[in-house]
Design a protein around this motif. Structure first.
Motif, PDB file in Angstrom:
ATOM      1  N   THR A   1       0.885  -1.139  -0.005  1.00 16.87           N
ATOM      2  CA  THR A   1      -0.005  -0.039   0.034  1.00 16.87           C
ATOM      3  C   THR A   1       0.877   1.137   0.107  1.00 16.87           C
ATOM      4  O   THR A   1       1.711   1.230   0.857  1.00 16.87           O
ATOM      5  CB  THR A   1      -0.872  -0.117   1.117  1.00 16.87           C
ATOM      6  OG1 THR A   1      -1.766  -1.129   1.041  1.00 16.87           O
ATOM      7  CG2 THR A   1      -1.798   1.106   1.151  1.00 16.87           C
TER       8      THR A   1
ATOM      9  N   TYR B   1       4.812   5.306   3.083  1.00 15.30           N
ATOM     10  CA  TYR B   1       4.272   6.766   3.139  1.00 15.30           C
ATOM     11  C   TYR B   1       5.206   7.463   2.220  1.00 15.30           C
ATOM     12  O   TYR B   1       6.374   7.740   2.679  1.00 15.30           O
ATOM     13  CB  TYR B   1       4.144   7.090   4.266  1.00 15.30           C
ATOM     14  CG  TYR B   1       3.421   6.421   5.380  1.00 15.30           C
ATOM     15  CD1 TYR B   1       1.898   6.912   5.283  1.00 15.30           C
ATOM     16  CD2 TYR B   1       3.494   5.326   5.876  1.00 15.30           C
ATOM     17  CE1 TYR B   1       1.053   6.062   5.918  1.00 15.30           C
ATOM     18  CE2 TYR B   1       2.703   4.627   6.712  1.00 15.30           C
ATOM     19  CZ  TYR B   1       1.340   4.823   6.716  1.00 15.30           C
ATOM     20  OH  TYR B   1       0.544   3.972   7.287  1.00 15.30           O
TER      21      TYR B   1
ATOM     22  N   VAL C   1       0.925   5.267   0.324  1.00 20.94           N
ATOM     23  CA  VAL C   1       0.067   6.317   0.772  1.00 20.94           C
ATOM     24  C   VAL C   1       0.755   7.804   0.487  1.00 20.94           C
ATOM     25  O   VAL C   1       1.977   7.853   0.805  1.00 20.94           O
ATOM     26  CB  VAL C   1      -0.285   6.325   2.197  1.00 20.94           C
ATOM     27  CG1 VAL C   1      -0.957   7.403   2.767  1.00 20.94           C
ATOM     28  CG2 VAL C   1      -0.858   4.877   2.693  1.00 20.94           C
TER      29      VAL C   1
ATOM     30  N   GLU D   1      -3.665  12.190   1.135  1.00 15.77           N
ATOM     31  CA  GLU D   1      -4.930  11.428   1.242  1.00 15.77           C
ATOM     32  C   GLU D   1      -5.404  10.221   0.403  1.00 15.77           C
ATOM     33  O   GLU D   1      -5.962   9.328   0.410  1.00 15.77           O
ATOM     34  CB  GLU D   1      -6.059  12.231   1.203  1.00 15.77           C
ATOM     35  CG  GLU D   1      -6.024  13.571   2.279  1.00 15.77           C
ATOM     36  CD  GLU D   1      -6.175  13.014   3.664  1.00 15.77           C
ATOM     37  OE1 GLU D   1      -6.969  12.229   4.110  1.00 15.77           O
ATOM     38  OE2 GLU D   1      -5.485  13.466   4.681  1.00 15.77           O
ATOM     39  N   GLU D   2      -4.295  10.156  -0.465  1.00 15.79           N
ATOM     40  CA  GLU D   2      -4.434   9.047  -1.494  1.00 15.79           C
ATOM     41  C   GLU D   2      -3.698   7.732  -1.112  1.00 15.79           C
ATOM     42  O   GLU D   2      -2.687   7.741  -0.542  1.00 15.79           O
ATOM     43  CB  GLU D   2      -3.906   9.659  -3.086  1.00 15.79           C
ATOM     44  CG  GLU D   2      -4.573  10.390  -3.650  1.00 15.79           C
ATOM     45  CD  GLU D   2      -3.879  10.786  -5.008  1.00 15.79           C
ATOM     46  OE1 GLU D   2      -3.671   9.865  -5.728  1.00 15.79           O
ATOM     47  OE2 GLU D   2      -3.946  11.894  -5.340  1.00 15.79           O
ATOM     48  N   ARG D   3      -4.316   6.725  -1.400  1.00 16.75           N
ATOM     49  CA  ARG D   3      -3.917   5.421  -1.407  1.00 16.75           C
ATOM     50  C   ARG D   3      -3.719   4.777  -2.579  1.00 16.75           C
ATOM     51  O   ARG D   3      -4.824   4.580  -3.244  1.00 16.75           O
ATOM     52  CB  ARG D   3      -4.880   4.445  -0.354  1.00 16.75           C
ATOM     53  CG  ARG D   3      -4.483   5.154   1.309  1.00 16.75           C
ATOM     54  CD  ARG D   3      -5.590   4.324   2.175  1.00 16.75           C
ATOM     55  NE  ARG D   3      -5.131   3.210   3.111  1.00 16.75           N
ATOM     56  CZ  ARG D   3      -4.286   3.507   3.773  1.00 16.75           C
ATOM     57  NH1 ARG D   3      -3.724   4.507   4.195  1.00 16.75           N
ATOM     58  NH2 ARG D   3      -3.609   2.533   4.671  1.00 16.75           N
ATOM     59  N   SER D   4      -2.708   4.104  -2.833  1.00 19.16           N
ATOM     60  CA  SER D   4      -2.677   3.088  -4.245  1.00 19.16           C
ATOM     61  C   SER D   4      -2.243   1.785  -3.598  1.00 19.16           C
ATOM     62  O   SER D   4      -1.403   1.624  -2.718  1.00 19.16           O
ATOM     63  CB  SER D   4      -1.731   3.816  -5.198  1.00 19.16           C
ATOM     64  OG  SER D   4      -1.926   5.255  -5.353  1.00 19.16           O
ATOM     65  N   HIS D   5      -2.381   0.993  -4.210  1.00 15.43           N
ATOM     66  CA  HIS D   5      -1.983  -0.501  -4.514  1.00 15.43           C
ATOM     67  C   HIS D   5      -0.899  -0.931  -5.334  1.00 15.43           C
ATOM     68  O   HIS D   5      -1.072  -0.742  -6.509  1.00 15.43           O
ATOM     69  CB  HIS D   5      -2.936  -1.491  -4.280  1.00 15.43           C
ATOM     70  CG  HIS D   5      -3.924  -1.036  -2.966  1.00 15.43           C
ATOM     71  ND1 HIS D   5      -3.459  -1.228  -1.594  1.00 15.43           N
ATOM     72  CD2 HIS D   5      -5.153  -0.613  -2.999  1.00 15.43           C
ATOM     73  CE1 HIS D   5      -4.472  -0.769  -0.909  1.00 15.43           C
ATOM     74  NE2 HIS D   5      -5.333  -0.304  -1.634  1.00 15.43           N
TER      75      HIS D   5
ATOM     76  N   THR E   1       3.134  -1.025   4.226  1.00 20.26           N
ATOM     77  CA  THR E   1       2.907   0.227   3.751  1.00 20.26           C
ATOM     78  C   THR E   1       3.818   1.226   3.739  1.00 20.26           C
ATOM     79  O   THR E   1       4.759   1.250   4.524  1.00 20.26           O
ATOM     80  CB  THR E   1       1.640   0.589   4.852  1.00 20.26           C
ATOM     81  OG1 THR E   1       0.592  -0.221   4.717  1.00 20.26           O
ATOM     82  CG2 THR E   1       1.097   1.991   4.510  1.00 20.26           C
TER      83      THR E   1
END
Length: 101
Positions: A10, A96, A12, A15-19, A94
């Motif tokens: 993931t 960032y 981040v 505010e955007e989350r991508s995979h 995750t």
């Protein structure tokens, strides 16, 4: 890990989350560059420390920090930063990315 031998990272940014689908054992920096995520880097060997990013890595989801990585990050390592060029993905994690501006 899914049937194709890939795990989900993931990503981040604000505010955007991508995979990102990453092959087990794949280098995180190279996977992110391949998929055009905005990651700064200069050397891919851990010497410049440009690719440092904050990460949440559950136990067993990435390679252990290399001596080079621990040395280059110093106190930042304790703050949850890793060098993406030194991280080999073995499970979901995750990352960032810094927000622009």
């Amino acid at each position: 890990m899914d049937q194709s031998g890939c795990v989900t990272v993931t990503v981040v940014q604000g505010e955007e989350r991508s995979h990102l689908s990453v092959r087990t054992g794949e280098n995180l920096l190279l996977a992110m560059v391949r998929e055009r995520f905005p990651v700064d880097f200069a050397c891919t060997t851990g010497k410049c420390a440009t690719c440092r990013l904050r990460m949440e890595i559950p136990p067993g989801s990435a390679s252990e920090p290399s001596p080079t990585e621990r040395y280059r990050l110093g106190a930042d390592f304790a703050a949850g930063l890793r060098l993406s060029c030194q991280v080999y993905v073995t499970g979901p994690l995750t990352v960032y990315l810094p927000t622009s501006g």
